[in-house]
Design an enzyme around this catalytic site. Structure first.
Site, PDB file in Angstrom:
ATOM      1  N   CYS A   2      70.820  49.930  57.908  1.00 27.12           N
ATOM      2  CA  CYS A   2      69.800  50.962  57.931  1.00 27.12           C
ATOM      3  C   CYS A   2      70.011  51.875  59.126  1.00 27.12           C
ATOM      4  O   CYS A   2      70.914  51.687  59.931  1.00 27.12           O
ATOM      5  CB  CYS A   2      68.415  50.323  58.031  1.00 27.12           C
ATOM      6  SG  CYS A   2      68.096  49.060  56.779  1.00 27.12           S
ATOM      7  N   ASN A  75      67.572  47.456  62.076  1.00 30.75           N
ATOM      8  CA  ASN A  75      68.843  47.705  61.401  1.00 30.75           C
ATOM      9  C   ASN A  75      69.690  46.450  61.535  1.00 30.75           C
ATOM     10  O   ASN A  75      70.042  46.071  62.657  1.00 30.75           O
ATOM     11  CB  ASN A  75      69.555  48.904  62.056  1.00 30.75           C
ATOM     12  CG  ASN A  75      71.011  49.028  61.653  1.00 30.75           C
ATOM     13  OD1 ASN A  75      71.397  48.639  60.561  1.00 30.75           O
ATOM     14  ND2 ASN A  75      71.818  49.565  62.541  1.00 30.75           N
ATOM     15  N   ASP A 100      64.265  39.601  55.795  1.00 33.49           N
ATOM     16  CA  ASP A 100      64.649  39.005  57.077  1.00 33.49           C
ATOM     17  C   ASP A 100      64.005  39.772  58.233  1.00 33.49           C
ATOM     18  O   ASP A 100      63.832  39.238  59.325  1.00 33.49           O
ATOM     19  CB  ASP A 100      66.172  38.977  57.230  1.00 33.49           C
ATOM     20  CG  ASP A 100      66.814  40.347  57.123  1.00 33.49           C
ATOM     21  OD1 ASP A 100      66.300  41.196  56.379  1.00 33.49           O
ATOM     22  OD2 ASP A 100      67.853  40.568  57.768  1.00 33.49           O
TER      23      ASP A 100
END
Length: 657
Positions: A2, A75, A100
């Site tokens: 991300c 990220n 997660d």
């Protein structure tokens, strides 16, 4: 993976505008094209651009804890999140998603900054504590995932990529010449620095705590090294059995995803071992991806073909010819964001696009095996030179270098030259940077083309400024461990995992995962005696032994083949002449004010015509060209790509509440 970004206000009088947060996030769309989210209150704005891999239906960020006190933008991947989640549920934590990401929030609630020691993964994240008015940022142990930041007069701004930070009007754009000096010495910025002035990168294995009253930057992990009496005295069978066990489990964890996972396959030992393990133990439909080169000296095609035939994977390959490399070079630099002395990142950028076209989001790759199993020539070179230093007048000992560089025995003149070259400073074998000094000295020749006024800005490079403090308390470290420490803290973290890793993969929305970089495997290998990693002159002896019955003999016996790509034949080709003129003409060089136009023009002319151009001259071409491209794209002509349709899929607004 991300993209993450945020703005922290130090003064309540300056309100954060949603438009500023949108600008930060929208330019990161390549890192996360699936969803976007934002959180904003009177002090902070957090943004997120999502590539959905785990928890596909409920993972839009920022994500909060039960009472909405903690908010995270993240990220990465936490591979042991399932085990951590089970334990946290037992402790009374309630989960709102299957991601997660949320595990990190609750673990931080439970452990504070100590939560980092429990994470097995690759990550960069920021957690905002609404009650404390405190921001906590952290980065994984080896710096696989990027995190940059800067301070303005009233704000702290952070993001996965520098271009995102440059969308903010309060941020000035200029080159940091001291970092350029580092790149033209060590190949990379040293930890924490970037090519741009006042833009910092959170170093690997560090966290930062920030509030209006507090600034605390600390290291939470370092490469493990052990005294001789702590090293393992195991049999070879027991050691290789443990290596197989740890690598298998590392791969098992890195296959955790709600989307298919592929693998890069070069034909070398490292990637072949991973693909073999996946194919035999987990995924019989494995898709693999490889690079072929126009120039035979860069191509491993025959080995790639052999291992594909052996494993019967669904293989896809690209042909990285000189025209494609030159065509995509400046485009690739937009994502790398730093000058490079090699063109090797470009084929990997093209390869990740092929992965994307095959509808995958995740691939496994083999970085880290050379660093921790003893694969690089620089390690073996240090071993020979250390052995040679014990008898500097020996004519036999330097002959061992022929094991690494066979051409030095082909010609008496070349043999004499190389003996002088590799025989430098043998009396200083105990210097912490002994293994790398020859490389760094050679690289520094690139600085000859800098303008005198630029050279005056940074002074001379002092290797002890870097190597000395790192190895200050390591008197027990041997030649291999010193070289390994330097290699990991320069080339691995700041180049291979960045310019050739995250940045070129995420440019095409592809996440790369690295089984050899599991911290459990790293710690185990630190306990293995160095003599077993390079056994005689046999590199990666233990990894070869671990896979000797699983891979073709030719793959096991195949010497380390350094991954490289052509520089001269691509960047100085006729097809690229317009770009050379655009970025490296005397007029373009004068405008940028970095390189001497006269000497640079001579270099380009010489290398273009020469059949015997040197390695450092090729590095100079790449370094100058890439720096000029970055000046043009980020300093002179920076603009944010238009994304008029951008709108957050989720925006939580706590302002004035």
């Amino acid at each position: 993976m991300c993209g993450i970004a945020g703005i922290l206000n130090f003064y309540h009088s300056k309100k954060i505008q949603i438009n500023d947060l949108e600008n930060l996030v929208s330019i990161l769309n390549h890192r996360g094209p699936d969803e976007s989210g934002g959180y904003i209150d009177d002090m902070i704005a957090l943004g997120h651009s999502r590539l959905s891999i785990i928890g596909l239906d409920d993972g839009v960020q920022p994500i909060h804890n039960e009472d909405s006190n903690l908010w995270i933008t993240y990220n990465g991947e936490i591979y042991n999140y399932i085990e951590l989640r089970k334990d946290l549920i037992k402790r009374g934590h309630r989960f709102l998603t299957n991601t997660d990401t949320e595990v990190i929030v609750h673990l931080y609630e439970e452990k504070g900054v100590e939560c980092l020691n429990y994470l097995n993964g690759q990550f960069a994240f920021a957690i905002w504590d609404r009650h404390k008015k405190e921001l906590f940022l952290a980065r994984d142990r080896l710096g696989i995932r990027p995190l940059h930041y800067t301070f303005t007069k009233s704000q702290f701004i952070f993001s996965s990529e520098i271009k995102s930070i440059f969308t903010q009007k309060s941020v000035k754009r200029s080159i940091d010449f001291s970092t350029l000096n580092q790149i033209f010495t060590y190949w990379t910025p040293l930890s924490g620095n970037t090519f741009f002035e006042n833009i910092k990168e959170l170093p690997p294995a560090h966290y930062l705590i920030l509030s209006a009253q507090k600034y605390s930057l600390k290291k939470y992990w370092d490469l493990p090294f052990y005294n001789e009496d702590e090293k393992l005295n195991w049999s070879l069978d027991k050691i290789t059995e443990k290596i197989n066990e740890l690598l298998y489990d590392s791969i098992r964890l890195r296959l955790r995803a709600d989307v298919p996972v592929g693998a890069y396959l070069s034909g070398g030992l490292d990637s072949s071992a991973i693909a073999s393990t996946v194919k035999s133990g987990f995924n019989n439909e494995l898709k693999t991806f490889g690079i072929r080169f126009e120039d035979a000296k860069y191509d491993e095609g025959s080995y790639q073909t052999e291992i594909v035939k052996k494993l019967n994977t669904d293989h896809h390959e690209i042909f990285a010819n000189n025209v494609n490399i030159s065509r995509h070079f400046s485009e690739t630099l937009w994502y790398i964001e730093k000058p490079v002395l090699r063109t090797a990142a470009v084929p990997l950028y093209i390869l990740s696009n092929t992965v994307k076209k095959n509808n995958l989001k995740v691939v496994l790759t083999g970085e880290g095996a050379d660093e921790f199993f003893g694969g690089y020539n620089i390690f073996r070179e240090a071993k020979v030179r250390w052995f040679w230093s014990k008898n500097q007048n020996s004519n036999f000992r330097p002959m061992l270098l022929a094991k690494l560089y066979p051409y030095i025995l082909n010609d008496d003149k070349i043999k004499r030259i190389n003996k002088l070259f590799f025989g430098q400073d043998l009396e200083n074998v105990n210097r912490p940077y002994f293994s790398h000094q020859i490389r760094w000295d050679n690289t520094q020749k690139v600085k000859r083309f800098l303008l005198p006024e630029v050279k005056q800005l940074y002074g001379n490079s002092e290797y002890n400024d870097f190597a000395g403090p790192l190895l200050n308390d390591s008197g027990y470290m041997d030649y291999f461990e010193k070289a390994q420490y330097l290699e990991v803290n320069t080339l691995l973290s700041n180049y291979l995992l960045s310019s050739q890793g995250d940045r070129v993969a995420m440019a095409n929305s592809i996440e790369v995962r690295f089984p050899y970089l599991d911290h459990r495997l790293i710690d185990f290998m630190a306990k293995v005696p160095s003599r077993l990693k390079i056994y005689g002159m046999n590199e990666k002896f233990l990894l070869k032994r671990a896979f000797r019955n699983k891979l073709p003999e030719s793959i096991i016996r195949h010497s380390k083949y350094p991954y490289r790509a052509p520089i001269k034949n691509s960047l100085l080709s006729k097809s690229n002449s317009a770009n050379i003129e655009k970025y490296c003409s005397p007029d373009a060089l004068k405008i940028a004010g970095i390189f001497d136009p006269k000497y640079t023009d001579k270099l380009i002319g010489k290398v273009s015509k020469s059949k015997n151009d040197s390695e450092w001259e090729n590095m100079a071409i790449s370094g100058i060209y890439s720096a000029q491209v970055l000046y043009d794209k980020f300093i002179k002509n920076f603009h944010q790509p238009k994304n008029t349709n951008f709108k957050f899929d989720l925006l939580v607004d706590y302002r004035n509440k």
